[in-house]
Design a protein around this motif. Structure first.
Motif, PDB file in Angstrom:
ATOM      1  N   ALA A 186      -0.963  -5.929   9.411  1.00 18.99           N
ATOM      2  CA  ALA A 186      -1.198  -6.642   8.333  1.00 18.99           C
ATOM      3  C   ALA A 186      -1.247  -5.956   7.173  1.00 18.99           C
ATOM      4  N   GLU A 187      -0.855  -6.813   5.834  1.00 21.34           N
ATOM      5  CA  GLU A 187      -0.849  -5.919   4.650  1.00 21.34           C
ATOM      6  C   GLU A 187      -2.127  -6.321   3.593  1.00 21.34           C
ATOM      7  N   HIS A 188      -2.495  -7.411   3.514  1.00 20.92           N
ATOM      8  CA  HIS A 188      -3.411  -7.728   2.664  1.00 20.92           C
ATOM      9  C   HIS A 188      -4.937  -7.334   2.922  1.00 20.92           C
ATOM     10  N   ALA A 189      -5.745  -6.732   1.774  1.00 18.48           N
ATOM     11  CA  ALA A 189      -6.810  -6.551   2.162  1.00 18.48           C
ATOM     12  C   ALA A 189      -7.847  -7.252   2.826  1.00 18.48           C
ATOM     13  N   GLY A 244       3.323  11.159  -5.978  1.00 16.45           N
ATOM     14  CA  GLY A 244       4.918  10.842  -5.854  1.00 16.45           C
ATOM     15  C   GLY A 244       4.869   9.393  -5.219  1.00 16.45           C
ATOM     16  N   GLY A 245       6.117   9.195  -4.468  1.00 10.20           N
ATOM     17  CA  GLY A 245       6.384   8.115  -3.709  1.00 10.20           C
ATOM     18  C   GLY A 245       5.467   7.873  -2.797  1.00 10.20           C
ATOM     19  N   ALA A 246       5.361   6.331  -2.252  1.00 11.96           N
ATOM     20  CA  ALA A 246       4.476   6.099  -1.071  1.00 11.96           C
ATOM     21  C   ALA A 246       4.994   4.701  -0.754  1.00 11.96           C
ATOM     22  N   ALA A 247       4.703   4.342   0.464  1.00  9.36           N
ATOM     23  CA  ALA A 247       4.997   2.903   1.152  1.00  9.36           C
ATOM     24  C   ALA A 247       3.986   1.911   0.832  1.00  9.36           C
ATOM     25  N   ARG A 248       2.966   2.567   0.434  1.00 14.28           N
ATOM     26  CA  ARG A 248       1.822   1.271   0.087  1.00 14.28           C
ATOM     27  C   ARG A 248       1.218   1.926  -1.092  1.00 14.28           C
ATOM     28  N   ASN A 249       0.143   0.833  -1.660  1.00 13.13           N
ATOM     29  CA  ASN A 249      -0.423   1.284  -2.828  1.00 13.13           C
ATOM     30  C   ASN A 249      -1.635   1.842  -2.523  1.00 13.13           C
ATOM     31  N   ALA A 251     -10.606   0.382  21.178  1.00 11.16           N
ATOM     32  CA  ALA A 251      -9.504   0.369  22.264  1.00 11.16           C
ATOM     33  C   ALA A 251      -8.267   1.131  21.627  1.00 11.16           C
ATOM     34  N   GLY A 252      -8.279   1.440  20.332  1.00  9.18           N
ATOM     35  CA  GLY A 252      -7.110   2.003  19.813  1.00  9.18           C
ATOM     36  C   GLY A 252      -6.266   1.253  19.149  1.00  9.18           C
ATOM     37  N   ALA A 253      -6.497  -0.231  18.943  1.00 11.83           N
ATOM     38  CA  ALA A 253      -5.601  -1.034  18.402  1.00 11.83           C
ATOM     39  C   ALA A 253      -5.870  -0.794  16.920  1.00 11.83           C
ATOM     40  N   MET A 254      -4.743  -0.594  16.163  1.00 16.38           N
ATOM     41  CA  MET A 254      -4.656  -0.828  14.586  1.00 16.38           C
ATOM     42  C   MET A 254      -4.220  -1.914  14.116  1.00 16.38           C
ATOM     43  N   THR A 255      -5.042  -2.247  13.030  1.00 20.57           N
ATOM     44  CA  THR A 255      -4.444  -3.425  12.043  1.00 20.57           C
ATOM     45  C   THR A 255      -4.391  -2.961  10.651  1.00 20.57           C
ATOM     46  N   GLY A 256      -2.947  -3.270  10.081  1.00 24.90           N
ATOM     47  CA  GLY A 256      -3.048  -2.604   8.750  1.00 24.90           C
ATOM     48  C   GLY A 256      -2.147  -1.359   8.981  1.00 24.90           C
ATOM     49  N   TYR A 257      -1.503  -0.767   7.946  1.00 22.87           N
ATOM     50  CA  TYR A 257      -0.880   0.259   7.832  1.00 22.87           C
ATOM     51  C   TYR A 257      -0.811   1.060   6.396  1.00 22.87           C
ATOM     52  N   LEU A 258      -0.565   2.455   6.761  1.00 17.26           N
ATOM     53  CA  LEU A 258      -0.521   3.068   5.357  1.00 17.26           C
ATOM     54  C   LEU A 258       0.481   3.714   5.034  1.00 17.26           C
ATOM     55  N   SER A 259       1.852   3.725   5.825  1.00 19.14           N
ATOM     56  CA  SER A 259       2.992   4.191   5.435  1.00 19.14           C
ATOM     57  C   SER A 259       3.956   3.366   6.221  1.00 19.14           C
ATOM     58  N   LEU A 306       6.640  13.098   4.893  1.00 19.98           N
ATOM     59  CA  LEU A 306       6.751  11.888   3.857  1.00 19.98           C
ATOM     60  C   LEU A 306       8.070  11.640   3.514  1.00 19.98           C
ATOM     61  N   PRO A 307       9.036  11.100   3.963  1.00 18.28           N
ATOM     62  CA  PRO A 307      10.360  10.843   3.445  1.00 18.28           C
ATOM     63  C   PRO A 307      10.521  10.674   2.224  1.00 18.28           C
ATOM     64  N   CYS A 308       9.252   9.875   1.589  1.00 13.14           N
ATOM     65  CA  CYS A 308       9.634   9.420   0.320  1.00 13.14           C
ATOM     66  C   CYS A 308       9.047  10.526  -0.544  1.00 13.14           C
ATOM     67  N   GLY A 309       8.512  11.635  -0.001  1.00 10.97           N
ATOM     68  CA  GLY A 309       8.105  12.725  -1.183  1.00 10.97           C
ATOM     69  C   GLY A 309       6.690  12.741  -1.571  1.00 10.97           C
ATOM     70  N   GLY A 310       6.104  13.811  -2.179  1.00 13.68           N
ATOM     71  CA  GLY A 310       4.701  13.468  -2.402  1.00 13.68           C
ATOM     72  C   GLY A 310       3.888  13.775  -1.443  1.00 13.68           C
ATOM     73  N   ALA A 311       2.744  13.121  -1.786  1.00  9.76           N
ATOM     74  CA  ALA A 311       1.457  13.314  -0.805  1.00  9.76           C
ATOM     75  C   ALA A 311       0.520  12.143  -0.750  1.00  9.76           C
ATOM     76  N   LEU A 312       0.048  11.819   0.463  1.00  5.26           N
ATOM     77  CA  LEU A 312      -1.025  11.004   0.629  1.00  5.26           C
ATOM     78  C   LEU A 312      -2.199  11.534   1.223  1.00  5.26           C
ATOM     79  N   THR A 313      -3.582  11.152   0.571  1.00  2.82           N
ATOM     80  CA  THR A 313      -4.837  11.347   1.061  1.00  2.82           C
ATOM     81  C   THR A 313      -5.269  10.437   1.709  1.00  2.82           C
TER      82      THR A 313
END
Length: 304
Positions: free
Chosen positions: A4-7, A34-39, A49-57, A94-101
């Motif tokens: 899922a993408e939208h907030a 630097g670069g990132a897959a998401r804003n 249960a461990g199911a994830m909705t959404g993604y950060l990379s 992170l293949p796009c370089g930079g860092a993500l917190t």
């Protein structure tokens, strides 16, 4: 994992879990270098249960985030994790370089989440504030603004109308459909977020309360007699994008018709035609992609 993408997707999922008294960890990208897959400000959640909705990379670290979220749910403690340059997780690149917190919160503010879900349901923007754990040493606190999901209102018939409905829905837009063709509505009406509107006459006036500042409106007719009243009604609304199918000559004739109907030149300046970033296309799916690309660019430029 649900990509899922939208907030609003994440917030509505969180509100549903809260209503069911099911715990979850809310995940937020607090900083990007630097670069990132998401804003920055992108959201995800992981339930008990461990199911994830959404993604950060783009898949390179999401599984690790998922595992950390499950551990955080077990310990009931927030986590602030840095990936990429300067991270202690040297094996996760992170293949796009930079860092993500990333902030992982197993006890998110349920009142704020439910209030945000209610705002999204009313097509209102949302602001959420996130705080890093007290023992992180980082002192990060960030507030992010989120708009409602973009809405795509289509009036038309034929192959382009159907393709636009399908591609718009697949892209994540909230699609609404109007058509004088019952067969078209039968084919793609299930994609409409509201009951599809069957148009019975081109001379009817409409009140388009559905159109707001987070919306785009397109007329997709080859028989352009259906357009004038629809467009005049749409031009009274604060809709972000209004566009029409057809040639430059057709657009000039369209504007002249609307002038005779009392539409001002200032209003007509909002009208885009022919729609699409790529001119002179001849197949429905390509025209739909080209038109949607123009809409995406318009919303992107408005948000910058």
């Amino acid at each position: 994992m649900v990509y899922a993408e939208h907030a609003s997707d994440i917030i509505s999922k969180g509100a549903a879990l809260i209503a069911a008294s099911r715990p979850f960890a809310l995940i937020t990208s607090l900083e990007i270098e630097g670069g990132a897959a998401r804003n920055v400000g992108s959201l995800a959640l992981v339930d008990e249960a461990g199911a994830m909705t959404g993604y950060l990379s783009n898949g390179c670290i999401d599984r690790d985030i998922q595992l950390h979220a499950q551990k955080s749910l077990h310990t009931k403690r927030k986590k602030l994790i840095r990936y990429g340059e300067g991270s202690r997780y040297a094996d996760l690149k992170l293949p796009c370089g930079g860092a993500l917190t990333v902030l992982i919160d197993p006890n998110p503010d349920t009142d704020a989440i439910c209030a945000a879900a209610a705002c999204f349901a009313k097509r209102q923007p949302v602001r959420l504030t996130f705080h890093s754990p007290d023992d992180s040493g980082e002192g990060l606190s960030r507030t992010f603004a989120y708009d409602p999901r973009h809405r795509l209102v289509l009036a038309g018939r034929g192959a382009i109308f159907r393709s636009m409905a399908q591609i718009g829905n697949a892209t994540g837009y909230e699609v609404h459909l109007l058509s004088p063709d019952a067969a078209d509505l039968s084919a793609v009406g299930h994609l409409s977020a509201s009951p599809p509107l069957y148009l019975t006459t081109p001379n009817r006036e409409y009140v388009f309360d559905i159109l707001d500042a987070h919306s785009a409106f397109l007329t997709l007719f080859h028989d352009h007699d259906w357009e004038p009243h629809l467009l005049r009604s749409a031009l009274t609304r604060p809709v972000r994008f209004i566009g029409c199918l057809g040639s430059h000559r057709t657009h000039d004739m369209r504007c002249e018709t609307l002038r005779h109907m009392g539409v001002s030149d200032i209003s007509l300046a909002r009208l885009r035609g022919p729609i699409g970033l790529v001119p002179s296309l001849r197949d429905a799916s390509s025209i739909a992609v080209s038109a949607l690309a123009e809409i995406v660019a318009t919303f992107q430029n408005a948000d910058v």
